[in-house]
Structures are given as C-alpha cells and as structure tokens.
Design a protein around this motif. Structure first.
Motif, mmCIF file in Angstrom:
data_model
loop_
_atom_site.group_PDB
_atom_site.id
_atom_site.type_symbol
_atom_site.label_atom_id
_atom_site.label_comp_id
_atom_site.label_asym_id
_atom_site.label_seq_id
_atom_site.Cartn_x
_atom_site.Cartn_y
_atom_site.Cartn_z
ATOM 1 N N ARG A 581 5.431 -18.915 5.303
ATOM 2 C CA ARG A 581 5.488 -20.383 5.389
ATOM 3 C C ARG A 581 4.794 -21.037 4.192
ATOM 4 N NH1 ARG A 581 9.593 -20.842 8.918
ATOM 5 N NH2 ARG A 581 9.104 -19.934 10.959
ATOM 6 N N SER A 582 3.817 -20.326 3.615
ATOM 7 C CA SER A 582 3.100 -20.884 2.459
ATOM 8 C C SER A 582 3.745 -20.496 1.140
ATOM 9 C CB SER A 582 1.646 -20.407 2.477
ATOM 10 O OG SER A 582 1.564 -19.003 2.239
ATOM 11 N N GLY A 583 4.847 -19.737 1.197
ATOM 12 C CA GLY A 583 5.536 -19.335 -0.018
ATOM 13 C C GLY A 583 4.977 -18.096 -0.677
ATOM 14 N N SER A 584 4.153 -17.339 0.045
ATOM 15 C CA SER A 584 3.539 -16.134 -0.510
ATOM 16 C C SER A 584 4.293 -14.890 -0.063
ATOM 17 C CB SER A 584 2.082 -16.033 -0.059
ATOM 18 O OG SER A 584 1.357 -17.170 -0.470
ATOM 19 N N PRO A 585 4.230 -13.796 -0.836
ATOM 20 C CA PRO A 585 4.929 -12.568 -0.461
ATOM 21 C C PRO A 585 4.192 -11.810 0.641
ATOM 22 C CG PRO A 585 3.723 -12.223 -2.487
ATOM 23 C CD PRO A 585 3.578 -13.683 -2.161
ATOM 24 N N ASN A 586 4.879 -10.832 1.217
ATOM 25 C CA ASN A 586 4.259 -9.912 2.162
ATOM 26 C C ASN A 586 3.121 -9.173 1.466
ATOM 27 O OD1 ASN A 586 4.175 -6.950 3.295
ATOM 28 N ND2 ASN A 586 5.094 -8.164 4.932
ATOM 29 N N VAL A 587 2.046 -8.903 2.205
ATOM 30 C CA VAL A 587 0.859 -8.301 1.579
ATOM 31 C C VAL A 587 1.133 -6.926 0.994
ATOM 32 C CG1 VAL A 587 -0.798 -9.578 2.971
ATOM 33 C CG2 VAL A 587 0.108 -7.408 3.825
ATOM 34 N N LEU A 588 2.147 -6.230 1.503
ATOM 35 C CA LEU A 588 2.474 -4.906 0.980
ATOM 36 C C LEU A 588 3.508 -4.976 -0.136
ATOM 37 C CD1 LEU A 588 2.707 -2.830 4.302
ATOM 38 C CD2 LEU A 588 0.753 -3.091 2.750
ATOM 39 N N ASP A 589 3.950 -6.172 -0.467
ATOM 40 C CA ASP A 589 5.020 -6.337 -1.442
ATOM 41 C C ASP A 589 4.490 -6.957 -2.728
ATOM 42 O OD1 ASP A 589 7.667 -5.892 -2.062
ATOM 43 O OD2 ASP A 589 8.324 -7.885 -1.442
ATOM 44 N N LEU A 590 3.275 -6.551 -3.099
ATOM 45 C CA LEU A 590 2.624 -7.163 -4.250
ATOM 46 C C LEU A 590 2.815 -6.394 -5.543
ATOM 47 C CD1 LEU A 590 -0.718 -8.295 -2.565
ATOM 48 C CD2 LEU A 590 1.320 -9.651 -3.065
ATOM 49 N N VAL A 591 3.298 -5.131 -5.458
ATOM 50 C CA VAL A 591 3.525 -4.360 -6.684
ATOM 51 C C VAL A 591 4.785 -4.893 -7.355
ATOM 52 C CG1 VAL A 591 3.996 -2.088 -7.651
ATOM 53 C CG2 VAL A 591 2.437 -2.323 -5.708
ATOM 54 N N PRO A 592 4.733 -5.327 -8.582
ATOM 55 C CA PRO A 592 5.927 -5.871 -9.250
ATOM 56 C C PRO A 592 7.044 -4.828 -9.292
ATOM 57 C CG PRO A 592 3.949 -6.323 -10.541
ATOM 58 C CD PRO A 592 3.552 -5.349 -9.481
#
Length: 597
Positions: A581-592
C-alpha cells in the motif's frame, strides 16, 4: 451408436413437449424438411451447458428443491468426458476408451471431490473411485527426476526448497539460478493478496522469475517448462499470480501426505489422484443418473444461440438443435455454463448493454491442450505410478499409465482383447517443431501427431539399458476428435483458457448485472485461479448460491472450498500488505533482479 442415441434423446425431448401441447417439431432422425416455428418450454432454472460447471449447478440446486433443466449441445461432461473410439470393440467388448485428455484431481481440489462424495455409485459414492498416485516424474534432456511425496516436518518453506532444488539439479540449472527461483517463490508465498492481484497478476511468470536474465537451462526448466505442462502456456503468457498459486497449492498438497498437521489444517488429499475407470464409467454416467433421480431434466443436442433481453432481464433463450429446429426456453433463472469461446458469442450486444462487464471476455485468451491415447499391449515394467512431465519435449507432453490405476482387465473389457494399458498423453504446445518431422503439431496430420507423440514419450522414458517402450507394444492410438483437420492448420474446437497477465480484471463474477443471468464456467473469477474442473465447480457453487438468494430459498448455501496456505506466513503477509500500500517491495524481493546472483 453415439449419434443414434443423440437423436433418440432429442426426439424424446420434443415428443414429450408435444404431448404436453407445447411443441412437436421432429418426427424422426431423418426429418430434414422445413423447420417449424420455435415453440416455448418453461423451467425454473435453465442451465445452458452440461459440462462440469453445468452439472454441478444442477446438482446443488436440485438437492435444494429447485426445478432444473440442463441443455448440452455436444456431450455431457464437456471436456471431462470419456470418448469411446468408434468401431474398436470386438467379441462383445466395449469400444476402447478415449478422452479429451486424462483426468487429474490434485490434492487441493475440495469442491469437485465434495460433489463426487454426494453422487451414489456402487454402494458408495463416486469419490470412492478416486485412487492415489504414489510417484511423479519430471523428464529433462539430461535425465529423469522422481518426485516422491515424502516431505517431513521441516515445513512448507523446506518443501519449496526441496522441490525446486531437485528439479533444478535434474535440469542442470546453475546453483545460483536455483537459489534465485527459491527466493522468488518465497517472495510470492509472503506476498499479500493485494500484491498478488495488483502486482503479480500484471506480470508474466517469465518476468517474475527473471527468466530472460538466466541460462537456457533455467528458461527451459523454470521459465517455460512448468507453465506449458501446467496451463498449456509459455511462461511469457502465463500470469505470475496463477502459476505462483498453483505451485504453492501443489507443494502444499505433497507436504500434507507426510505431515498429518498440514493435512488436517489444509483439508487437502493426496497430491495426485486419478479415477479407477474411464471418466464416464467412474463419474459422468453415475452423475447424470443421480441428477435425473433428483428430478433434473437433461436434454442433449441443443445449443443456446440467443439470449433475449427485456427490461434488463433475460426473458428467454433460443436453443437450436442439430437439424436446425429451435425452442425458446422461458425460465426464472438462466445459467451460462459454456466455455469462454462460446459464451462471448452468446453474449451479444443487447446482453452486453445490460451487463457491460461481459465485454471483458473478449480480452481473454485460450490455447490448445488436447490429448492422445496410446493403447499398449502391456504395462511397461517400470511404469511410473503417477504422472510424467516431459519438460524436455518440444510439445510439452505429460502422460499417465491408466492401466496402473483402472480396476479392471482392459483386454477383457475393451477393444479387440490386445490392449492392456492406456498411455494417456496431453499435448500442451501445438506450435513448437517436433523431433521427427520438424513441424509443429498444428501443421501435422493425425498420423504425424501420433508418431511424434510416440517418439517424444519414448525419448523421455527410455534410457540406455532400460527400454520402457518399444514399437511392438503400440496396438492403436486415438486423437482427441476436438482437433479438426481441414487442409490447413489444425483447429482445436475445445481449447483451454489461459490466465494471461492482467486477465483477472477482465473476468466476471458468477453473478452479472442482469439479475437472472449467472455464470458457471472456468473463466469466472474464482479462488482456484486456473481453467480446471475445480474452477468450473467453484463457479457453479457461487452461481447456485446466488440463485438460491434470488429465488428467496431458505435452503443453506453450497459450501465453497478455498485454497489453504500455512498460517505461519500470515504475519509476513500482513506486513507485505502495508508495504504494498505504501509502494514498497516485498521484504524478500530487495535483491536487484538485473544483477547476477
């Protein structure tokens, strides 16, 4: 024989109406004179289509006291039916059992199995005719991988890692790429429903798993192989949400077989279940008999060709028989239970004006997924006790040895006495060149399709020093008659809906803006987000419940089973909804994903 029976069914229906003073159109199967004007018949609920969706809604409503008539233009059971091979029975035996494609009842099917449990058969129910497979095999160009349902208490996350790692190693996928797919599956597992619908349904599986950036082995195994065998679609065309949901459901059903806690919480059965006889014998015939015992009238040979809209409601439906004869059905409620390619023709401009959401059906896509049966004179000595997925086959084949599961002597009951096994094969890719002729299935003759399928399954099952299939074993074959050959590319008259990126938004609910028109088909938006028997059954239950409400019935609603996911991930999903809802990615989906792992 089938044609004769169809005429008898149609003639009996019309004769009955004539006796009631309402209709007398057809006097015999050869009557081809001028077609008489359409007459009217009435029923409380008119179900237009007799596949799994149509028969399910009929059962749910008839059990609750409503008057139901089912109209089926082709064959009861739809794509789930058996198709006897004409003229193959000798010496008092029945014709060989063909089919559109093999029947597969994954452990996460809840609605279909509930329906089966309420159909009497052989002193029990149709559900008693389901048997469990104990093995699965994936075939790669580099070898074979056996999947046995033996996960322990380590849980779903370890189950995901185990299955993906095993498949990746068998497919010779580099370890870092296997690790990437594991992480992406965990991203999906911990994603909220809002993200799955708003983000993952909008992208393809191919893009979700970053297939473009990795090796050909990764692309072949994880980018396309799984999607083609599961939904007859390339990874570039299949919704990431659909594939992710089905992958999680399958892995969870495998885990439930060895983890009693998961089994009790999920309500899932064995991961792979099959019928113990041809589909009509084990399921469809008892089902139709049960419906008739409940008072359902079942009419074959009539297709819905027009819905009449008056004052925002369906005032009647014109049905046309095989000889051009017509009847107008008046009902309180109408259920469209035909596949999407038929429904969007029936839903013409007046219907769409009253229910604008039905225009979204034009955006839905479908593809070919049809079957061929290879009749063998023996069961291979090391036949897999479950399904085989040929991930290295250009036509994305899957198969099952029916002889291992059918509770009967095939040679004594069918054909000319020589058949001991039916290797039932589904063809999921009709547009990639094969290994014999260098042609796609869509450009082949029936004989070439049969030879190509036989060559591809032999290439997958035979290995040095272990010949499972030899040419002398093949007695006969039968190709799905829904494939039409007319000199040009092959046309499938019974294609399969494909859940492409963004398609969810175009799919309607079981209810429509027309208050007496309901939908019971696998294109309806359902919890089981895949074109399956389970999806059609779930949609039918939703339609039945809406009709109960509209008719003022006090009968209880039909229960609707849902996919289950381990509650251990609920906290992660709740956090992810806030992030989404805040426009941020899933916490496990942070590796480019654009960088190599």
């Amino acid at each position: 024989m089938a044609e004769r029976q169809q005429h008898v069914s149609r003639r009996g229906f019309l004769a009955g109406l004539g006796a009631a003073g309402t209709l007398a159109l057809l006097r015999g199967p050869t009557a081809r004179a001028a077609v008489a004007p359409a007459r009217e018949v009435s029923t409380q609920v008119a179900v237009l289509g007799g596949g799994v969706g149509g028969l399910t809604v009929a059962q749910e409503l008839a059990e609750r006291g409503l008057q139901v008539t089912v109209f089926e233009p082709k064959a009861l059971g739809g794509k789930a039916r058996s198709i006897p091979v004409p003229g193959t029975g000798q010496g008092g035996r029945a014709d060989l059992p063909g089919e559109h494609g093999f029947r597969f009842f994954p452990g996460f099917y809840k609605n279909t199995t509930d329906t089966m449990a309420r159909i009497p058969a052989g002193g029990g129910s149709v559900l008693d005719n389901l048997v469990d497979a104990s093995q699965e095999m994936f075939v790669f160009s580099s070898g074979q991988m056996w999947l046995l349902p033996s996960f322990d208490e380590n849980g779903l996350e370890q189950g995901i890692r185990s299955v993906i790692t095993g498949m990746g190693l068998a497919g010779r996928v580099p370890p870092n790429e296997i690790a990437h797919l594991v992480r992406k599956m965990l991203v999906f597992q911990t994603s909220s429903d809002a993200r799955r619908v708003g983000q993952w349904d909008a992208v393809s599986w191919w893009d979700f798993v970053s297939a473009e950036r990795f090796s050909p082995e990764y692309q072949r195994t994880f980018g396309n192989g799984l999607t083609k065998t599961l939904v007859a679609a390339k990874g570039t065309r299949a919704s990431a949400r659909t594939i992710g949901l089905m992958a999680l459901a399958f892995i969870t059903s495998v885990l439930s077989q060895s983890n009693p806690l998961v089994a009790s919480q999920s309500g899932y059965g064995a991961a792979d279940r099959l019928l113990d006889a041809p589909t009509n014998e084990a399921w469809i015939d008892p089902w139709v008999a049960h419906l008739r015992s409940l008072g359902v009238e079942v009419v074959e040979g009539y297709a819905a060709t027009q819905l009449h809209v008056e004052a925002g409601r369906i005032a009647g439906a014109t049905l046309t028989g095989g000889l051009g004869e017509q009847v107008v059905v008046r009902a309180d409620h109408y259920v469209a239970a035909m596949p999407v390619e038929k429904a969007r023709v029936l839903f013409d401009a007046p219907v769409r004006a009253a229910a604008p959401e039905l225009a979204g059906l034009d955006a839905l896509e479908y593809d070919y997924m049809n079957g061929i049966q290879l009749f063998l004179d023996r069961i291979p000595t090391q036949a897999v006790h479950g399904h085989v997925a040929y991930l290295s086959s250009p036509w994305a084949l899957t198969s099952i040895n029916q002889g291992l599961f059918w509770d009967r002597d095939l040679g004594a009951r069918y054909g000319n006495g020589r058949v001991a096994d039916v290797l039932s094969v589904d063809i999921s890719d009709f547009f990639t060149p094969g290994i014999l002729y260098g042609k796609a299935a869509v450009d082949c003759t029936p004989d070439e399709i049969a030879a190509e399928c036989w060559a591809q399954v032999k290439a997958g099952l035979n290995s040095p020093g272990d010949t499972q299939l030899s040419d002398g074993m093949l007695v006969d074959w039968f190709l799905d008659p829904a494939l039409v050959f007319s000199g040009g590319p092959v046309v499938s008259t019974e294609p399969l809906l494909i859940n492409t990126p963004g398609a969810l938004a175009q799919r309607p609910e079981a209810t429509t803006s027309i208050p007496n028109l309901f939908l019971a088909s696998d294109y309806v938006r359902c919890d089981v987000d895949l074109a399956t028997m389970e999806g059609a059954n779930e949609a039918a239950r939703a339609a039945a419940n809406a009709i109960l409400d509209a008719s003022g019935s006090s009968e209880p609603h039909a229960p609707i089973g849902k996919l289950w996911e381990a509650p251990v991930f609920d906290g992660a999903k709740a956090l992810d909804e806030q992030l989404y809802r805040s426009g941020s990615p899933n916490v496990l989906d942070l590796v480019p994903t654009e960088l190599p792992l």
